[in-house]
Design a protein around this motif. Structure first.
Motif, mmCIF file in Angstrom:
data_model
loop_
_atom_site.group_PDB
_atom_site.id
_atom_site.type_symbol
_atom_site.label_atom_id
_atom_site.label_comp_id
_atom_site.label_asym_id
_atom_site.label_seq_id
_atom_site.Cartn_x
_atom_site.Cartn_y
_atom_site.Cartn_z
ATOM 1 N N GLU A 1 -21.201 -1.984 -7.504
ATOM 2 C CA GLU A 1 -20.567 -2.074 -8.742
ATOM 3 C C GLU A 1 -21.412 -1.399 -9.617
ATOM 4 N N VAL A 2 -22.884 -1.472 -9.631
ATOM 5 C CA VAL A 2 -23.727 -0.790 -10.508
ATOM 6 C C VAL A 2 -24.350 0.612 -9.886
ATOM 7 N N GLY A 3 -23.796 1.168 -8.847
ATOM 8 C CA GLY A 3 -24.062 2.401 -8.397
ATOM 9 C C GLY A 3 -25.537 2.350 -7.637
ATOM 10 N N GLY A 4 -26.002 1.284 -7.095
ATOM 11 C CA GLY A 4 -27.077 1.146 -6.088
ATOM 12 C C GLY A 4 -26.764 1.444 -4.661
ATOM 13 N N TRP A 5 -28.014 1.389 -4.084
ATOM 14 C CA TRP A 5 -28.005 1.809 -2.541
ATOM 15 C C TRP A 5 -27.840 0.614 -1.522
ATOM 16 N N LEU A 6 -28.166 -0.543 -2.035
ATOM 17 C CA LEU A 6 -28.484 -1.828 -1.175
ATOM 18 C C LEU A 6 -27.138 -2.234 -0.747
ATOM 19 N N ARG A 7 -27.118 -2.403 0.649
ATOM 20 C CA ARG A 7 -25.796 -3.036 1.071
ATOM 21 C C ARG A 7 -26.130 -4.169 2.147
ATOM 22 N N LYS A 8 -25.172 -4.985 2.614
ATOM 23 C CA LYS A 8 -25.326 -6.088 3.389
ATOM 24 C C LYS A 8 -25.860 -5.599 4.883
ATOM 25 N N GLU A 9 -25.713 -4.287 5.030
ATOM 26 C CA GLU A 9 -25.874 -3.884 6.447
ATOM 27 C C GLU A 9 -27.750 -3.982 6.296
ATOM 28 N N ASP A 10 -28.228 -3.542 5.155
ATOM 29 C CA ASP A 10 -29.725 -3.502 5.087
ATOM 30 C C ASP A 10 -30.524 -4.756 5.255
ATOM 31 N N LEU A 11 -29.638 -5.805 4.493
ATOM 32 C CA LEU A 11 -30.182 -7.145 4.605
ATOM 33 C C LEU A 11 -30.175 -7.780 6.157
ATOM 34 N N ALA A 12 -29.094 -7.507 6.751
ATOM 35 C CA ALA A 12 -28.583 -7.977 8.078
ATOM 36 C C ALA A 12 -29.796 -7.477 9.252
ATOM 37 N N ALA A 13 -30.196 -6.140 8.868
ATOM 38 C CA ALA A 13 -31.105 -5.485 9.781
ATOM 39 C C ALA A 13 -32.510 -5.724 9.486
ATOM 40 N N TYR A 14 -32.931 -6.649 8.382
ATOM 41 C CA TYR A 14 -34.231 -6.626 8.172
ATOM 42 C C TYR A 14 -34.925 -8.179 8.802
ATOM 43 N N ASN A 15 -36.136 -7.799 9.187
ATOM 44 C CA ASN A 15 -36.774 -8.941 9.819
ATOM 45 C C ASN A 15 -38.379 -8.763 9.223
ATOM 46 N N ALA A 16 -39.055 -9.838 8.968
ATOM 47 C CA ALA A 16 -40.571 -9.787 8.518
ATOM 48 C C ALA A 16 -41.281 -9.629 10.099
ATOM 49 N N GLU A 17 -42.425 -8.996 9.946
ATOM 50 C CA GLU A 17 -43.118 -8.660 11.296
ATOM 51 C C GLU A 17 -44.497 -9.111 11.429
ATOM 52 N N TRP A 18 -44.961 -9.663 12.353
ATOM 53 C CA TRP A 18 -46.345 -9.957 12.742
ATOM 54 C C TRP A 18 -46.996 -8.993 13.227
ATOM 55 N N ALA A 19 -48.293 -8.597 12.828
ATOM 56 C CA ALA A 19 -48.988 -7.382 13.095
ATOM 57 C C ALA A 19 -50.475 -7.838 13.005
ATOM 58 N N GLU A 20 -51.192 -6.795 13.554
ATOM 59 C CA GLU A 20 -52.619 -6.851 13.604
ATOM 60 C C GLU A 20 -53.089 -6.584 12.246
ATOM 61 N N PRO A 21 -54.073 -7.556 11.675
ATOM 62 C CA PRO A 21 -54.850 -7.036 10.230
ATOM 63 C C PRO A 21 -55.501 -5.853 10.241
ATOM 64 N N VAL A 22 -55.684 -5.162 9.464
ATOM 65 C CA VAL A 22 -56.972 -4.474 9.135
ATOM 66 C C VAL A 22 -58.256 -4.987 8.902
ATOM 67 N N LYS A 23 -59.378 -4.573 9.570
ATOM 68 C CA LYS A 23 -60.552 -5.263 9.657
ATOM 69 C C LYS A 23 -61.760 -4.585 9.323
ATOM 70 N N THR A 24 -62.584 -4.888 8.631
ATOM 71 C CA THR A 24 -64.173 -4.338 8.285
ATOM 72 C C THR A 24 -65.049 -5.103 8.152
#
Length: 301
Positions: free
Chosen positions: A177-200
């Motif tokens: 309605e407002v001319g943005g790009w976000l769609r339901k396909e974007d949300l359906a494809a999304y997942n949070a990801e576990w990863a190795e942290p950076v370390k020093t």
């Protein structure tokens, strides 16, 4: 300053195993994003919206490390959204500065410009729609639990309500309605990801933080390594000398962060080189303890 439509990262220490993990829930660019667009479109407004990662991250943390229900953890947030909280002075100041932009979007202005004006510091701010959104997600979880479903299934049901259910459909409708790009396909494809942290390491301590696409974790580790090269034992806290060294470390790290840090799915981020003590030695040698320097050139890794 960040809620369910936002993005984030978490660094998790598991005491029983001593393991440190990073959870990336930094969202994602919409599939429909046009890279030929004016870059200013990515700074503000409906085309700057990324796929919300926060709720997916919260659910993943609850599933893997939590014990409480979504209803338990959402209860204080629902109360704050519905009954209000005193707005932080720094947020009130930002709203005042950005009020003309906020007025461009009626649904945003209705929340952050109550009565048509920026809120005063510590004024009570309410968001009834956000409270109802939280309640809808909790209701989805509780429906599964009351039907005999287990905790994990209930949490995943709440996640689905957001990313593939009614909330995804409403986000899709609004952005069309407002001319943005976000769609339901974007949300359906999304997942949070576990990863190795950076370390020093910093003066005998191990330092862990969030990996790319987070800029902050890598940047903080780089800055710590740069400061480690200086004897700070005689430098007073909050003194001009300490602030100067911190500012120079931030400046030198940012020069390389802005040049190299990106999504590792699409580019090679030289994390090991940026965190190396050899890099810290060479880069810190450019810092003058007595003089502020121009923004430095980018390191050639």
């Amino acid at each position: 300053a960040s809620s369910i439509g936002a993005n984030g990262f978490a660094t998790v220490y598991e005491k029983a195993t001593g393991k440190v993990e990073a959870l990336k829930f930094g969202g994602a660019a919409p599939f429909a994003l046009d890279p030929a667009s004016d870059p200013k479109a990515f700074d503000w407004g409906v085309k700057a919206a990324a796929t919300p990662g926060a709720f997916g991250g919260w659910i993943e943390l609850l599933r893997k490390q939590g014990r409480l229900s979504l209803a338990d953890v959402m209860k204080p947030a629902i109360d704050l959204a519905r009954n209000g909280h005193p707005i932080d002075p720094s947020i009130a100041r930002i709203i005042t500065i950005m009020q003309e932009r906020l007025r461009q979007n009626p649904t945003t202005a209705a929340i952050y410009l109550p009565g048509g004006e920026p809120p005063a510091p510590r004024q009570i701010l309410r968001n009834e729609n956000l409270a109802r959104t939280f309640e809808a997600l909790v209701a989805e979880e509780q429906s599964v639990l009351s039907s005999g479903g287990d905790r994990d299934t209930a949490l995943l049901a709440a996640r689905a309500y957001f990313y593939t259910g009614p909330i995804a459909a409403e986000l899709d409708r609004f952005f069309r309605e407002v001319g943005g790009w976000l769609r339901k396909e974007d949300l359906a494809a999304y997942n949070a990801e576990w990863a190795e942290p950076v370390k020093t390491s910093y003066r005998g301590h191990d330092v862990y933080s969030t990996p790319p696409t987070s800029r902050g974790g890598l940047e903080v580790c780089m800055q710590a390594s740069l400061l480690e090269r200086f004897d700070l034992s005689a430098v007073k806290p909050a003194s001009a000398q300490l602030v100067h060294l911190q500012a120079e470390a931030i400046k030198h790290a940012k020069a390389d962060i802005y040049a190299y840090d990106a999504d590792p799915k699409f580019t090679n981020v030289p994390v090991a080189a940026m965190l190396s003590k050899a890099y810290a030695r060479d880069r810190s040698a450019l810092i003058d303890p007595a003089r502020a320097l121009p923004f430095p050139a980018v390191t050639d890794f």
